[in-house]
Design a protein around this motif. Structure first.
Motif, PDB file in Angstrom:
ATOM      1  N   PRO A  35      19.998 -26.309 -37.713  1.00 39.45           N
ATOM      2  CA  PRO A  35      19.014 -27.254 -37.204  1.00 39.45           C
ATOM      3  C   PRO A  35      18.765 -27.108 -35.698  1.00 39.45           C
ATOM      4  O   PRO A  35      17.863 -27.734 -35.171  1.00 39.45           O
ATOM      5  CB  PRO A  35      19.667 -28.605 -37.488  1.00 39.45           C
ATOM      6  CG  PRO A  35      21.138 -28.334 -37.379  1.00 39.45           C
ATOM      7  CD  PRO A  35      21.352 -26.915 -37.831  1.00 39.45           C
ATOM      8  N   ASN A  37      19.628 -27.384 -31.492  1.00 41.76           N
ATOM      9  CA  ASN A  37      20.041 -28.521 -30.644  1.00 41.76           C
ATOM     10  C   ASN A  37      19.044 -28.670 -29.496  1.00 41.76           C
ATOM     11  O   ASN A  37      17.998 -27.998 -29.497  1.00 41.76           O
ATOM     12  CB  ASN A  37      21.488 -28.325 -30.148  1.00 41.76           C
ATOM     13  CG  ASN A  37      21.661 -27.046 -29.327  1.00 41.76           C
ATOM     14  OD1 ASN A  37      20.766 -26.632 -28.593  1.00 41.76           O
ATOM     15  ND2 ASN A  37      22.818 -26.423 -29.447  1.00 41.76           N
ATOM     16  N   PRO A  50      14.456 -28.684 -38.867  1.00 38.52           N
ATOM     17  CA  PRO A  50      15.426 -29.722 -39.247  1.00 38.52           C
ATOM     18  C   PRO A  50      16.001 -29.530 -40.657  1.00 38.52           C
ATOM     19  O   PRO A  50      15.767 -30.333 -41.561  1.00 38.52           O
ATOM     20  CB  PRO A  50      14.613 -31.016 -39.136  1.00 38.52           C
ATOM     21  CG  PRO A  50      13.206 -30.588 -39.390  1.00 38.52           C
ATOM     22  CD  PRO A  50      13.063 -29.179 -38.913  1.00 38.52           C
ATOM     23  N   GLY A  52      19.766 -28.729 -42.535  1.00 37.06           N
ATOM     24  CA  GLY A  52      21.213 -28.635 -42.313  1.00 37.06           C
ATOM     25  C   GLY A  52      21.777 -27.300 -42.777  1.00 37.06           C
ATOM     26  O   GLY A  52      21.198 -26.643 -43.661  1.00 37.06           O
ATOM     27  N   VAL A  53      22.923 -26.920 -42.205  1.00 36.36           N
ATOM     28  CA  VAL A  53      23.515 -25.604 -42.506  1.00 36.36           C
ATOM     29  C   VAL A  53      24.042 -25.518 -43.943  1.00 36.36           C
ATOM     30  O   VAL A  53      24.307 -24.428 -44.439  1.00 36.36           O
ATOM     31  CB  VAL A  53      24.651 -25.236 -41.516  1.00 36.36           C
ATOM     32  CG1 VAL A  53      24.140 -25.226 -40.091  1.00 36.36           C
ATOM     33  CG2 VAL A  53      25.841 -26.181 -41.659  1.00 36.36           C
ATOM     34  N   ASP A  54      24.195 -26.668 -44.600  1.00 37.09           N
ATOM     35  CA  ASP A  54      24.703 -26.648 -45.981  1.00 37.09           C
ATOM     36  C   ASP A  54      23.586 -26.674 -47.019  1.00 37.09           C
ATOM     37  O   ASP A  54      23.831 -26.689 -48.212  1.00 37.09           O
ATOM     38  CB  ASP A  54      25.648 -27.845 -46.194  1.00 37.09           C
ATOM     39  CG  ASP A  54      24.980 -29.174 -45.861  1.00 37.09           C
ATOM     40  OD1 ASP A  54      23.928 -29.169 -45.176  1.00 37.09           O
ATOM     41  OD2 ASP A  54      25.493 -30.222 -46.286  1.00 37.09           O
ATOM     42  N   LYS A  55      22.340 -26.681 -46.564  1.00 36.30           N
ATOM     43  CA  LYS A  55      21.195 -26.762 -47.499  1.00 36.30           C
ATOM     44  C   LYS A  55      20.695 -25.350 -47.817  1.00 36.30           C
ATOM     45  O   LYS A  55      19.646 -24.919 -47.315  1.00 36.30           O
ATOM     46  CB  LYS A  55      20.062 -27.607 -46.876  1.00 36.30           C
ATOM     47  CG  LYS A  55      20.471 -29.019 -46.506  1.00 36.30           C
ATOM     48  CD  LYS A  55      20.476 -29.898 -47.750  1.00 36.30           C
ATOM     49  CE  LYS A  55      20.792 -31.337 -47.450  1.00 36.30           C
ATOM     50  NZ  LYS A  55      22.182 -31.652 -47.146  1.00 36.30           N
TER      51      LYS A  55
END
Ligand code: GLY
Length: 430
Positions: A35, A37, A50, A52-55
């Motif tokens: 996402p 920073n 936007p 997430g790294v787990d999606k």
């Protein structure tokens, strides 16, 4: 050749440093960071996404829609959970190891077995699945004073003990109960020799067959000056490392060459970056751990030293052509100091406005726990940002990093005052 778009997955300081470097590549049109920073949001050519790294499904869909030519995975968790397998199955080109490769980091017992198999020096050890056996072993073997939890543990999975009581406490925490309860077998621990010596981190790229040595770094894991206090993700780092220069040939022969041979003969399957934690004891390079990713904040210290374009190297790692890549490094020292929330690592900071003033020459800021809204950058994490300065003289690099920090402010800012003390002896007040 038409330019490519790159997706960097992650949102910490390491990813900001990677984005910063990738965006400088003349081969690259756009960099997406998911996402991201508050720092990546303001980086040249870069757009935060936007997701997430787990999606994995959403990330793959986005990468396919945008015709991303290279996906670069930053953090350990998605690697351990198989993000590379997922994306490669969709036809994407990805920099990073698959789930089986990432086990070098996600399972410490697996890493120890590989080290033994490859004949690489490593501390003597034993693996246990219950507390009682582990504790008995440590009671019988005075050398066994390091306790490691098998899985990923956000840097908290290794406990270095002075006494058997501390071993017992660590085992109790890891097994989640009374150390005498041998029925508590929900976990695996490695108990190993507590070696004594100076540590360094070495970074290699691998394409599955070839390796390319990047550079060495030394980080400061402890929270407070004098290397005291709790372990953290890392309070600072510097590069190059005189200890590495001194033992380069030994490390090459005893650590890097066995890895190269194993890749070539197929007994080790790994591509991406391999972060090797080494401890020098009695002139022997003992490998303490592998990480299947770039270090944080080591990457922030390394990227400003890399003179070559990083993108051909990342592509070559994914494509199996690393033997055709050469990288040029700045010989100057980099000193990277992490500014964190005053209560880090117990708690973090959120919503405090960050002000950054003038910076000395060859000084860079990489954001970690920051967010951006309406052009205002605020704190959003424990480790907030890192200041990195480059200079021929290590003490000047250190001095400039601390000078820059005088012009960085957010409520509750704190940082160690002695980063790089091994190469630059000054201590810096705020
Ligand atoms: N700085 C240590 C790590 O990235 O694991």
């Amino acid at each position: 050749m038409s330019k490519i778009d790159v997706l960097v997955v992650g949102g910490g300081g390491r990813e900001h440093a990677l984005v910063w470097k990738i965006a400088q590549s003349p081969l690259v049109e756009k960099v997406y960071c998911a996402p991201g920073n508050g720092g990546t949001a303001n980086e040249e050519k870069t757009i935060n996404v936007p997701i997430g790294v787990d999606k994995f499904e959403e990330l793959s869909r986005f990468a396919l829609e945008k015709k991303i030519a290279l996906v670069v995975i930053g953090p350990d968790n998605p690697l351990a959970d198989g993000i590379v397998d997922h994306m490669e199955a969709k036809g994407l080109k990805v920099f990073g190891p698959d789930q089986a490769g990432a086990k070098l980091e996600s399972s410490k017992s697996h890493a120890k077995n590989i080290l033994v198999e490859l004949g690489i020096p490593t501390a003597r050890f034993a693996v246990f699945q219950d507390k009682t056996s582990a504790l008995n072993f440590a009671s019988e073997n005075e050398w066994a004073r390091v306790v490691k939890e098998d899985g990923l543990a956000l840097g908290k999975g290794v406990v270095v003990c002075d006494t058997i009581k501390e071993v017992e406490d660590a085992l109790s925490k890891m097994f989640g109960g009374n150390a005498k309860d041998s029925s508590a077998t929900k976990n695996i621990v490695v108990v190993e020799d507590r070696l004594q010596g100076e540590e360094l981190s070495l970074f290699l790229l691998s394409d599955g067959k070839n390796t390319l040595t990047l550079a060495a770094c030394q980080d400061h894991k402890r929270r407070f000056d004098g290397d005291t206090g709790p372990n953290t993700g890392g309070m600072g780092a510097y590069s190059p490392v005189p200890l590495y220069e001194k033992y380069k040939e030994v490390i090459e022969k005893q650590v890097v060459e066995p890895i190269q041979r194993a890749l070539k003969n197929g007994s080790l399957k790994y591509k991406g970056v391999l972060f090797i934690g080494i401890l020098m004891q009695d002139d022997i390079p003992y490998v303490l751990e592998f990480n299947a990713r770039f270090g944080d904040p080591e990457t922030q210290a390394l990227m400003p030293r890399l003179k070559s374009d990083i993108v051909p190297a990342l592509l070559a790692s994914a494509e199996g052509t690393l033997d055709q890549v050469k990288l040029d490094w700045d010989t100057r020292f980099s000193c990277c100091v992490v500014a964190c929330a005053d209560k880090y690592p117990e708690s973090s900071s959120k919503g405090e406005t960050i002000e950054i003033g003038e910076l000395p020459e060859d000084t860079y800021i990489f954001h970690a726990g920051t967010a951006i809204a309406n052009d205002v950058v605020t704190t959003n994490g424990g480790r907030v940002l890192a200041v990195v300065s480059l200079h021929e003289a290590p003490e000047k690099a250190q001095q400039n990093a601390y000078l820059a920090l005088k012009n960085v402010s957010f409520k509750g800012i704190d940082y160690r005052k002695d980063i790089a003390w091994r190469v630059a002896t000054k201590c810096h007040s705020r």
